[in-house]
Design a protein around this motif. Structure first.
Motif, PDB file in Angstrom:
ATOM      1  N   ASN A  32      57.385  17.575 -45.495  1.00 29.43           N
ATOM      2  CA  ASN A  32      59.091  17.385 -44.534  1.00 29.43           C
ATOM      3  C   ASN A  32      59.288  18.122 -43.598  1.00 29.43           C
ATOM      4  O   ASN A  32      59.013  17.732 -42.175  1.00 29.43           O
ATOM      5  CB  ASN A  32      60.245  17.664 -45.799  1.00 29.43           C
ATOM      6  CG  ASN A  32      59.923  17.619 -46.994  1.00 29.43           C
ATOM      7  OD1 ASN A  32      59.807  15.998 -47.434  1.00 29.43           O
ATOM      8  ND2 ASN A  32      59.929  17.958 -48.234  1.00 29.43           N
ATOM      9  N   ALA A  33      60.662  18.948 -43.629  1.00 29.20           N
ATOM     10  CA  ALA A  33      60.591  19.491 -41.997  1.00 29.20           C
ATOM     11  C   ALA A  33      59.357  21.155 -41.598  1.00 29.20           C
ATOM     12  O   ALA A  33      58.760  21.720 -43.062  1.00 29.20           O
ATOM     13  CB  ALA A  33      61.668  20.389 -42.013  1.00 29.20           C
ATOM     14  N   MET A  34      58.614  20.693 -40.247  1.00 25.98           N
ATOM     15  CA  MET A  34      58.500  21.635 -39.367  1.00 25.98           C
ATOM     16  C   MET A  34      58.743  22.468 -39.130  1.00 25.98           C
ATOM     17  O   MET A  34      59.302  21.562 -37.589  1.00 25.98           O
ATOM     18  CB  MET A  34      56.953  21.093 -38.848  1.00 25.98           C
ATOM     19  CG  MET A  34      56.187  20.546 -40.070  1.00 25.98           C
ATOM     20  SD  MET A  34      54.733  19.741 -39.601  1.00 25.98           S
ATOM     21  CE  MET A  34      53.031  20.355 -39.508  1.00 25.98           C
ATOM     22  N   ALA A  35      59.144  23.920 -38.635  1.00 27.52           N
ATOM     23  CA  ALA A  35      59.405  24.781 -36.989  1.00 27.52           C
ATOM     24  C   ALA A  35      58.949  25.789 -36.680  1.00 27.52           C
ATOM     25  O   ALA A  35      58.192  26.032 -37.535  1.00 27.52           O
ATOM     26  CB  ALA A  35      60.846  25.257 -38.583  1.00 27.52           C
ATOM     27  N   TRP A  36      59.731  25.888 -35.938  1.00 28.30           N
ATOM     28  CA  TRP A  36      59.388  27.191 -35.242  1.00 28.30           C
ATOM     29  C   TRP A  36      60.202  28.515 -35.068  1.00 28.30           C
ATOM     30  O   TRP A  36      61.166  27.803 -35.235  1.00 28.30           O
ATOM     31  CB  TRP A  36      58.567  27.054 -33.447  1.00 28.30           C
ATOM     32  CG  TRP A  36      57.623  26.343 -33.559  1.00 28.30           C
ATOM     33  CD1 TRP A  36      57.517  24.564 -34.327  1.00 28.30           C
ATOM     34  CD2 TRP A  36      56.128  26.517 -33.778  1.00 28.30           C
ATOM     35  NE1 TRP A  36      55.797  24.527 -33.759  1.00 28.30           N
ATOM     36  CE2 TRP A  36      55.769  25.397 -33.663  1.00 28.30           C
ATOM     37  CE3 TRP A  36      55.428  28.284 -33.686  1.00 28.30           C
ATOM     38  CZ2 TRP A  36      53.889  25.718 -33.593  1.00 28.30           C
ATOM     39  CZ3 TRP A  36      53.719  28.262 -33.549  1.00 28.30           C
ATOM     40  CH2 TRP A  36      53.610  27.209 -33.799  1.00 28.30           C
ATOM     41  N   ALA A  49      63.195  26.114 -33.237  1.00 32.34           N
ATOM     42  CA  ALA A  49      62.937  24.403 -32.852  1.00 32.34           C
ATOM     43  C   ALA A  49      62.640  23.347 -34.435  1.00 32.34           C
ATOM     44  O   ALA A  49      61.966  24.260 -34.780  1.00 32.34           O
ATOM     45  CB  ALA A  49      62.217  23.473 -32.457  1.00 32.34           C
ATOM     46  N   ILE A  50      63.028  22.743 -34.678  1.00 37.02           N
ATOM     47  CA  ILE A  50      62.851  22.128 -36.377  1.00 37.02           C
ATOM     48  C   ILE A  50      62.610  20.259 -36.445  1.00 37.02           C
ATOM     49  O   ILE A  50      63.048  19.741 -35.415  1.00 37.02           O
ATOM     50  CB  ILE A  50      63.708  22.171 -37.025  1.00 37.02           C
ATOM     51  CG1 ILE A  50      63.403  22.134 -38.367  1.00 37.02           C
ATOM     52  CG2 ILE A  50      65.244  21.178 -37.128  1.00 37.02           C
ATOM     53  CD1 ILE A  50      64.141  22.520 -39.584  1.00 37.02           C
ATOM     54  N   TYR A  59      67.414  22.008 -31.429  1.00 32.97           N
ATOM     55  CA  TYR A  59      66.742  23.048 -30.892  1.00 32.97           C
ATOM     56  C   TYR A  59      68.072  23.524 -31.285  1.00 32.97           C
ATOM     57  O   TYR A  59      68.895  23.849 -31.222  1.00 32.97           O
ATOM     58  CB  TYR A  59      66.331  22.724 -29.628  1.00 32.97           C
ATOM     59  CG  TYR A  59      65.413  21.308 -29.404  1.00 32.97           C
ATOM     60  CD1 TYR A  59      65.501  20.023 -29.998  1.00 32.97           C
ATOM     61  CD2 TYR A  59      63.857  21.368 -28.980  1.00 32.97           C
ATOM     62  CE1 TYR A  59      64.049  19.129 -29.428  1.00 32.97           C
ATOM     63  CE2 TYR A  59      62.739  20.896 -29.100  1.00 32.97           C
ATOM     64  CZ  TYR A  59      62.942  20.191 -29.334  1.00 32.97           C
ATOM     65  OH  TYR A  59      61.430  18.486 -29.349  1.00 32.97           O
ATOM     66  N   ALA A  60      67.215  25.077 -31.067  1.00 39.05           N
ATOM     67  CA  ALA A  60      67.770  26.116 -30.254  1.00 39.05           C
ATOM     68  C   ALA A  60      69.132  25.703 -29.016  1.00 39.05           C
ATOM     69  O   ALA A  60      68.140  25.386 -28.039  1.00 39.05           O
ATOM     70  CB  ALA A  60      67.570  27.737 -30.693  1.00 39.05           C
ATOM     71  N   CYS A  96      55.413  29.500 -37.294  1.00 37.97           N
ATOM     72  CA  CYS A  96      56.407  28.352 -37.431  1.00 37.97           C
ATOM     73  C   CYS A  96      56.439  28.255 -39.280  1.00 37.97           C
ATOM     74  O   CYS A  96      55.951  29.040 -39.656  1.00 37.97           O
ATOM     75  CB  CYS A  96      54.555  27.045 -37.918  1.00 37.97           C
ATOM     76  SG  CYS A  96      53.187  27.298 -39.060  1.00 37.97           S
ATOM     77  N   ASN A  97      56.950  26.994 -39.686  1.00 36.53           N
ATOM     78  CA  ASN A  97      57.474  27.046 -40.355  1.00 36.53           C
ATOM     79  C   ASN A  97      57.674  26.028 -41.833  1.00 36.53           C
ATOM     80  O   ASN A  97      57.786  25.001 -41.214  1.00 36.53           O
ATOM     81  CB  ASN A  97      59.268  28.481 -40.980  1.00 36.53           C
ATOM     82  CG  ASN A  97      59.853  27.473 -42.688  1.00 36.53           C
ATOM     83  OD1 ASN A  97      60.323  26.395 -42.504  1.00 36.53           O
ATOM     84  ND2 ASN A  97      59.672  28.790 -43.184  1.00 36.53           N
TER      85      ASN A  97
END
Length: 121
Positions: A32-36, A49-50, A59-60, A96-97
């Motif tokens: 689903n979501a991928m983020a930094w 960011a996501i 984004y932040a 990364c998340n």
């Protein structure tokens, strides 16, 4: 089990650019979501960011918006972070998340090992 492999960090001068990558592999049904996120020395980990599976991004505001671009290649299960106009304060370990679900419907939330970004003045 999901494995995340990050790459692309390094040393760059202020004003330069870097592109981070994070590839997910393993047994899962969907991502689903991928983020930094990033963590500077002596500071807490912070959101950068996501991007969702549909391509929506966020984004932040203070740190990333206008300079960083998050993207993903769903076929490769990979998320990217293009970082331009880098500043010394961008120096951090970038993580990364990935959030998704298995074939059994179990959700997962994994973190990469982190990649160091150092911006010299």
């Amino acid at each position: 089990q999901v494995q995340l492999v990050e790459s692309g960090g390094g040393l760059v001068q202020a004003g330069g650019s870097l592109r981070l990558s994070c590839a997910a592999s393993g047994r899962f049904f969907s991502i689903n979501a991928m983020a930094w996120y990033r963590q500077a020395p002596g500071k807490q980990r912070e959101f950068v960011a996501i991007i969702t599976s549909g391509g929506s991004t966020n984004y932040a505001a203070d740190s990333a918006k206008g300079r960083f671009t998050i993207s993903r290649d769903n076929a490769k299960n990979t998320v990217y972070l293009q970082m331009n106009s880098l500043k010394p304060e961008d120096t951090a370990v970038y993580y990364c998340n990935v959030v998704g679900s298995t074939a059994r419907g179990t959700s997962f939330d994994y973190w990469g090992q982190g990649t160091q970004v150092t911006v010299s003045s």
